[in-house]
Design an enzyme around this catalytic site. Sequence first.
Site, PDB file in Angstrom:
ATOM      1  N   LYS A 185       0.824  -1.212   0.000  1.00 31.97           N
ATOM      2  CA  LYS A 185       0.000   0.000   0.000  1.00 31.97           C
ATOM      3  C   LYS A 185       0.859   1.262   0.000  1.00 31.97           C
ATOM      4  O   LYS A 185       0.337   2.377   0.067  1.00 31.97           O
ATOM      5  CB  LYS A 185      -0.946  -0.005   1.198  1.00 31.97           C
ATOM      6  CG  LYS A 185      -1.997  -1.122   1.126  1.00 31.97           C
ATOM      7  CD  LYS A 185      -2.961  -1.065   2.287  1.00 31.97           C
ATOM      8  CE  LYS A 185      -4.014  -2.169   2.157  1.00 31.97           C
ATOM      9  NZ  LYS A 185      -4.984  -2.156   3.285  1.00 31.97           N
ATOM     10  N   GLY A 206      -3.119 -14.339  -6.126  1.00 32.99           N
ATOM     11  CA  GLY A 206      -4.427 -14.947  -5.938  1.00 32.99           C
ATOM     12  C   GLY A 206      -5.471 -13.984  -5.432  1.00 32.99           C
ATOM     13  O   GLY A 206      -6.350 -14.372  -4.655  1.00 32.99           O
ATOM     14  N   ARG A 234      -8.665 -11.056  -5.876  1.00 37.84           N
ATOM     15  CA  ARG A 234      -9.846 -10.877  -6.707  1.00 37.84           C
ATOM     16  C   ARG A 234      -9.486 -10.002  -7.907  1.00 37.84           C
ATOM     17  O   ARG A 234      -8.582  -9.169  -7.838  1.00 37.84           O
ATOM     18  CB  ARG A 234     -10.969 -10.239  -5.900  1.00 37.84           C
ATOM     19  CG  ARG A 234     -11.544 -11.162  -4.837  1.00 37.84           C
ATOM     20  CD  ARG A 234     -12.480 -10.434  -3.891  1.00 37.84           C
ATOM     21  NE  ARG A 234     -13.714 -10.036  -4.534  1.00 37.84           N
ATOM     22  CZ  ARG A 234     -14.710  -9.407  -3.884  1.00 37.84           C
ATOM     23  NH1 ARG A 234     -14.560  -9.099  -2.594  1.00 37.84           N
ATOM     24  NH2 ARG A 234     -15.822  -9.078  -4.513  1.00 37.84           N
ATOM     25  N   ARG A 255      -5.203  -2.134  -9.105  1.00 42.00           N
ATOM     26  CA  ARG A 255      -5.331  -0.974  -8.209  1.00 42.00           C
ATOM     27  C   ARG A 255      -4.059  -0.730  -7.414  1.00 42.00           C
ATOM     28  O   ARG A 255      -3.753   0.418  -7.051  1.00 42.00           O
ATOM     29  CB  ARG A 255      -6.529  -1.164  -7.276  1.00 42.00           C
ATOM     30  CG  ARG A 255      -7.878  -1.063  -7.984  1.00 42.00           C
ATOM     31  CD  ARG A 255      -9.019  -0.925  -6.997  1.00 42.00           C
ATOM     32  NE  ARG A 255      -9.229  -2.120  -6.201  1.00 42.00           N
ATOM     33  CZ  ARG A 255      -9.981  -3.146  -6.573  1.00 42.00           C
ATOM     34  NH1 ARG A 255     -10.582  -3.135  -7.767  1.00 42.00           N
ATOM     35  NH2 ARG A 255     -10.138  -4.187  -5.788  1.00 42.00           N
ATOM     36  N   HIS A 280     -15.596 -19.605  -2.118  1.00 46.42           N
ATOM     37  CA  HIS A 280     -14.589 -20.537  -1.628  1.00 46.42           C
ATOM     38  C   HIS A 280     -14.675 -21.831  -2.431  1.00 46.42           C
ATOM     39  O   HIS A 280     -15.604 -22.036  -3.227  1.00 46.42           O
ATOM     40  CB  HIS A 280     -14.777 -20.816  -0.133  1.00 46.42           C
ATOM     41  CG  HIS A 280     -14.029 -19.873   0.758  1.00 46.42           C
ATOM     42  ND1 HIS A 280     -12.660 -19.717   0.691  1.00 46.42           N
ATOM     43  CD2 HIS A 280     -14.462 -19.025   1.733  1.00 46.42           C
ATOM     44  CE1 HIS A 280     -12.275 -18.820   1.596  1.00 46.42           C
ATOM     45  NE2 HIS A 280     -13.348 -18.385   2.228  1.00 46.42           N
ATOM     46  N   ASP A 281     -13.700 -22.677  -2.201  1.00 46.65           N
ATOM     47  CA  ASP A 281     -13.595 -23.965  -2.891  1.00 46.65           C
ATOM     48  C   ASP A 281     -14.953 -24.627  -3.080  1.00 46.65           C
ATOM     49  O   ASP A 281     -15.296 -25.043  -4.188  1.00 46.65           O
ATOM     50  CB  ASP A 281     -12.659 -24.865  -2.075  1.00 46.65           C
ATOM     51  CG  ASP A 281     -12.629 -26.306  -2.552  1.00 46.65           C
ATOM     52  OD1 ASP A 281     -11.610 -26.716  -3.120  1.00 46.65           O
ATOM     53  OD2 ASP A 281     -13.619 -27.032  -2.338  1.00 46.65           O
ATOM     54  N   TYR A 324     -17.065 -23.111  -5.887  1.00 49.34           N
ATOM     55  CA  TYR A 324     -16.554 -23.352  -7.240  1.00 49.34           C
ATOM     56  C   TYR A 324     -16.803 -24.799  -7.668  1.00 49.34           C
ATOM     57  O   TYR A 324     -17.168 -25.073  -8.813  1.00 49.34           O
ATOM     58  CB  TYR A 324     -15.060 -23.027  -7.318  1.00 49.34           C
ATOM     59  CG  TYR A 324     -14.684 -21.733  -6.640  1.00 49.34           C
ATOM     60  CD1 TYR A 324     -15.452 -20.588  -6.809  1.00 49.34           C
ATOM     61  CD2 TYR A 324     -13.579 -21.646  -5.802  1.00 49.34           C
ATOM     62  CE1 TYR A 324     -15.127 -19.398  -6.165  1.00 49.34           C
ATOM     63  CE2 TYR A 324     -13.238 -20.466  -5.161  1.00 49.34           C
ATOM     64  CZ  TYR A 324     -14.020 -19.339  -5.329  1.00 49.34           C
ATOM     65  OH  TYR A 324     -13.696 -18.174  -4.701  1.00 49.34           O
ATOM     66  N   ASP A 343      -9.514 -25.920  -4.522  1.00 49.71           N
ATOM     67  CA  ASP A 343      -8.289 -25.217  -4.109  1.00 49.71           C
ATOM     68  C   ASP A 343      -7.027 -25.847  -4.678  1.00 49.71           C
ATOM     69  O   ASP A 343      -6.193 -25.156  -5.277  1.00 49.71           O
ATOM     70  CB  ASP A 343      -8.182 -25.205  -2.583  1.00 49.71           C
ATOM     71  CG  ASP A 343      -8.980 -24.077  -1.945  1.00 49.71           C
ATOM     72  OD1 ASP A 343      -9.453 -23.202  -2.684  1.00 49.71           O
ATOM     73  OD2 ASP A 343      -9.130 -24.092  -0.709  1.00 49.71           O
TER      74      ASP A 343
END
Length: 383
Positions: free
Chosen positions: A66, A87, A89, A95, A130-131, A134, A160
């Site tokens: 940051k 990993g 989003r 950004r 989460h896993d 998916y 995962d």
Amino acid sequence: MGPLTGTTIIEIAGLGPGPFAAMSLADMGADVIRVERPGGGLFADQQDPCLDVLNRGKRCIAADLKTVEGVNIVLTLVEKADALLEGNRPGVMERLGLGPDTCLARNPRLVYGRMTGWGQEGPLAGEVGHDLNYVALSGALHAMGRAGEKPAIPLNLVGDFGGGGMMLAYGIVCALLEMKTSGKGQVVDAAMVDGAATLMASTYAALQAGFWSDERGTNVLDSGSHFYEVYETADGKYISIAPVEPQFYAAFLERLGEDTAGLENQWDMANWPAFKAQLADLFKQRSRDEWDSFFAGADICYAPVLSLSEVRHHPHHQARATYLDDGNSWQPAPAPRFSRTPGEIRRPPARTGAHSREILAEFGFAETEIEALIDKGAVKQSD
């Protein structure tokens, strides 16, 4: 000296599949530099570091992404790296100023691996998950479980680790191989929902061919058949049998003798439940160890169901050194195996920032710059 020796990979620290992919690459000889936040991750340094096995073999630098200084550190690492994996989003790395366009501008040969659940685009790309979610959307979760029961959760192996981390590691290695020819890097979009779908390829095909029913627990390999099943033994433990091929099924019946009378028609699906009940009663008559001895040397596709605490003591695992045990902790050895350039665990898991000074100096930062970064809090060096 594993097959990836000489390869440098930057890992932006995360959870689950990303660290697993990076561990797999480090096991194969890659110099993996984990970039961790100064305060550590969710589980960082909260336990014996030897048990943080997904971070084995890696070096760790703690940088605050940051801050401008922290971002510049990563971009400096990228200039000399072969690959980067992250990993977050979709949009997070952009950004931060560390998106693929920025990194590839610094190093056009860079392979940029991205690990997400839903992928970089699509209606769900920005959603959390989460896993389990998916795997559910891929259809794999629906297919797992017994007839009449709700779907069984397959740990987090399908999303995962199998459909996620392993697919990411595979994608990175494929892109690195292509880069040797083209001289150009690229982005690897590894989505767990895609990976779980790929793992289901043969099941999808079997469904369309009429060989597989969409009703779980009624098929050959999903606990529907009596010959691909787990059975309880007299001591409350379990054994697995899987004599699917006719020659193995014949050997199975022959070994059990008259106790299997009536089971000759292997594919009499209407009677599978009755066959299963017959075998369940039979296998409860002896302990697991007794069945081990009984089936020793028989070509019937048999194995005892070992608990997590038992596995490393089994003679087969000990003969192959499947698990490494240093007396303090134990863990799986690197896989797969290579005849000439075997993988190895070169160092134990590192605490957050354990190699910050070392890495910065290696990538050209002067001692005064390093101290200034630490004093400002942009970098942390652990003891």
